[in-house]
Design a protein around this motif. Structure first.
Motif, short mmCIF file in Angstrom:
data_model
loop_
_atom_site.label_atom_id
_atom_site.label_comp_id
_atom_site.label_asym_id
_atom_site.label_seq_id
_atom_site.Cartn_x
_atom_site.Cartn_y
_atom_site.Cartn_z
N LYS A 1 -5.29 -4.30 7.88
CA LYS A 1 -4.35 -4.44 6.79
C LYS A 1 -3.23 -3.01 6.53
CE LYS A 1 -6.24 -8.22 4.49
NZ LYS A 1 -7.37 -8.38 3.17
N LEU A 2 -2.18 -3.19 6.00
CA LEU A 2 -1.40 -2.03 5.61
C LEU A 2 -1.79 -1.33 4.35
CD1 LEU A 2 2.31 -2.99 5.81
CD2 LEU A 2 1.11 -1.17 7.09
N MET A 3 -1.96 -0.23 4.45
CA MET A 3 -2.74 0.60 3.30
C MET A 3 -1.57 0.47 2.12
SD MET A 3 -5.45 2.58 2.61
CE MET A 3 -5.95 3.55 3.83
N PRO A 4 -1.77 0.08 0.93
CA PRO A 4 -0.98 0.10 -0.20
C PRO A 4 -0.73 1.51 -0.61
CG PRO A 4 -3.05 -0.84 -1.02
CD PRO A 4 -3.14 -0.42 0.63
N VAL A 5 0.08 1.78 -1.49
CA VAL A 5 0.54 3.15 -1.92
C VAL A 5 -0.38 3.54 -3.04
CG1 VAL A 5 2.15 4.89 -2.92
CG2 VAL A 5 3.06 3.12 -1.14
N ARG A 6 -1.21 4.76 -2.80
CA ARG A 6 -2.08 5.03 -4.15
C ARG A 6 -1.55 5.62 -5.12
NH1 ARG A 6 -6.36 6.95 0.53
NH2 ARG A 6 -4.59 8.16 1.19
N LYS A 7 -0.81 4.94 -5.81
CA LYS A 7 0.20 5.46 -6.91
C LYS A 7 -0.90 6.13 -7.97
CE LYS A 7 4.15 2.40 -6.64
NZ LYS A 7 4.23 1.10 -6.83
#
Ligand SMILES: NC(=O)c1ccc[n+]([C@@H]2O[C@H](COP(=O)([O-])OP(=O)(O)OC[C@H]3O[C@@H](n4cnc5c(N)ncnc54)[C@H](OP(=O)(O)O)[C@@H]3O)[C@@H](O)[C@H]2O)c1
Length: 268
Positions: free
Chosen positions: A205-211
């Motif tokens: 899976k594409l890693m989401p941005v860890r905001k």
């Protein structure tokens, strides 16, 4: 120790078609280093090579899976054929996973361990004769997950913790050879837009941005690596959150564990 001049040295950076590895390659190339890019996906690798080439840097790209020893031997051979020497190996290639031990498929654990552990042992073993000759550097990309087993990151944390043991062994084995061994414990870095991870079922899976976390820019991460090589540093912990994790785990492990449980920390 006197700062090492990196001009005209040769470096292999594993896993450098994107992300931290590519940033390290660019930072080294800016210092006049001849860089060898590596990754499995040829298209990504070629794109990175062209990007560096367009900036006027001397660059070779070698497709190799660091989890396969023969491919690591080939990576080293191609480097020597092209540049005649090897001065630095940056063991950077690594993969991430997410999922609890209960939910994660066994193949995911195997894949993460294989890439993150064999994938640093194999290139290191293949490169050592040349690094001994050049009295060069072998540097590892660690993680703050290497300080404490993080929830839902078990295999990743274990693989990164094992790097500490590997560098400790290697440093002692190489004592007196002139080879520098270093490890950089990276905190949260800005992710490449193409960064992926394995979910519990083994889907990529594409890693989401860890905001929720302050992320260190890739160029800054890379500059730490370069400085570490120039000054032959053994260990560096990057970023405030990295240093905080190290201190909390070392001196206040129960509080740290409590905070993790309380907050149900999700690292992605
Ligand atoms: N990003 C962070 O916040 C962070 C924090 C701490 C530590 N780290 C560590 O930093 C390193 C790089 O992370 P990143 O965020 O830059 O990851 P990334 O964006 O996913 O890049 C990983 C690179 O490694 C390559 N790679 C993966 N498996 C490989 C294999 N078996 N053989 C050769 N190349 C392989 C990938 O290319 P292919 O897929 O084409 O092979 C890619 O070039 C990893 O070791 C990671 O654990 C990252």
């Amino acid at each position: 120790m006197k700062k090492v001049n990196l001009k005209d040295k040769v470096a292999i950076i594993t896993g450098s078609s994107q992300g931290i590895g590519k940033a390290i390659a660019i930072a080294l190339a800016k210092k006049g280093v001849k860089v060898v890019l590596n990754g499995r996906n040829v298209d990504k690798l070629t794109q990175a090579k062209l990007e560096l080439f367009a900036q006027g840097y001397e660059v070779l790209a070698v497709q190799a899976d660091v989890g396969k020893y023969e491919e690591c031997e080939n990576l080293i051979e191609q480097t020597i054929d092209r540049f005649g020497q090897l001065d630095m190996l940056i063991n950077n290639a690594g993969i991430a996973m997410e999922g609890s031990i209960a939910d994660t498929q066994p193949e995911v654990f195997e894949q993460v361990f294989h890439t993150n552990i064999m994938g640093v042992l194999f290139p290191t073993k293949a490169a050592l004769p040349h690094l001994k000759k050049s009295k060069g550097s072998v540097v590892f990309t660690g993680s703050i997950a290497g300080y404490m087993g993080l929830p839902n990151y078990s295999a990743y944390s274990a693989s990164k913790m094992s790097l500490t043991a590997l560098v400790q062994s290697l440093k002692i084995e190489l004592a007196g050879t002139g080879v520098h061994v270093g490890i950089n414990y990276v905190g949260f870095a800005e992710n490449d837009k193409d960064k992926t991870y394995y979910d519990a079922n083994g889907n990529i899976k594409l890693m989401p941005v860890r905001k929720q976390f302050k992320r260190m820019p890739l160029t800054k991460v890379a500059n730490y690596f370069v400085r570490g090589i120039e000054h032959r540093t053994y260990k560096q912990t990057l970023s405030g959150i990295g240093k905080f994790t190290r201190i909390m785990h070392q001196y206040f492990p129960a509080i740290f564990e409590w905070a993790m449980i309380k907050k149900h920390v999700n690292l992605n």
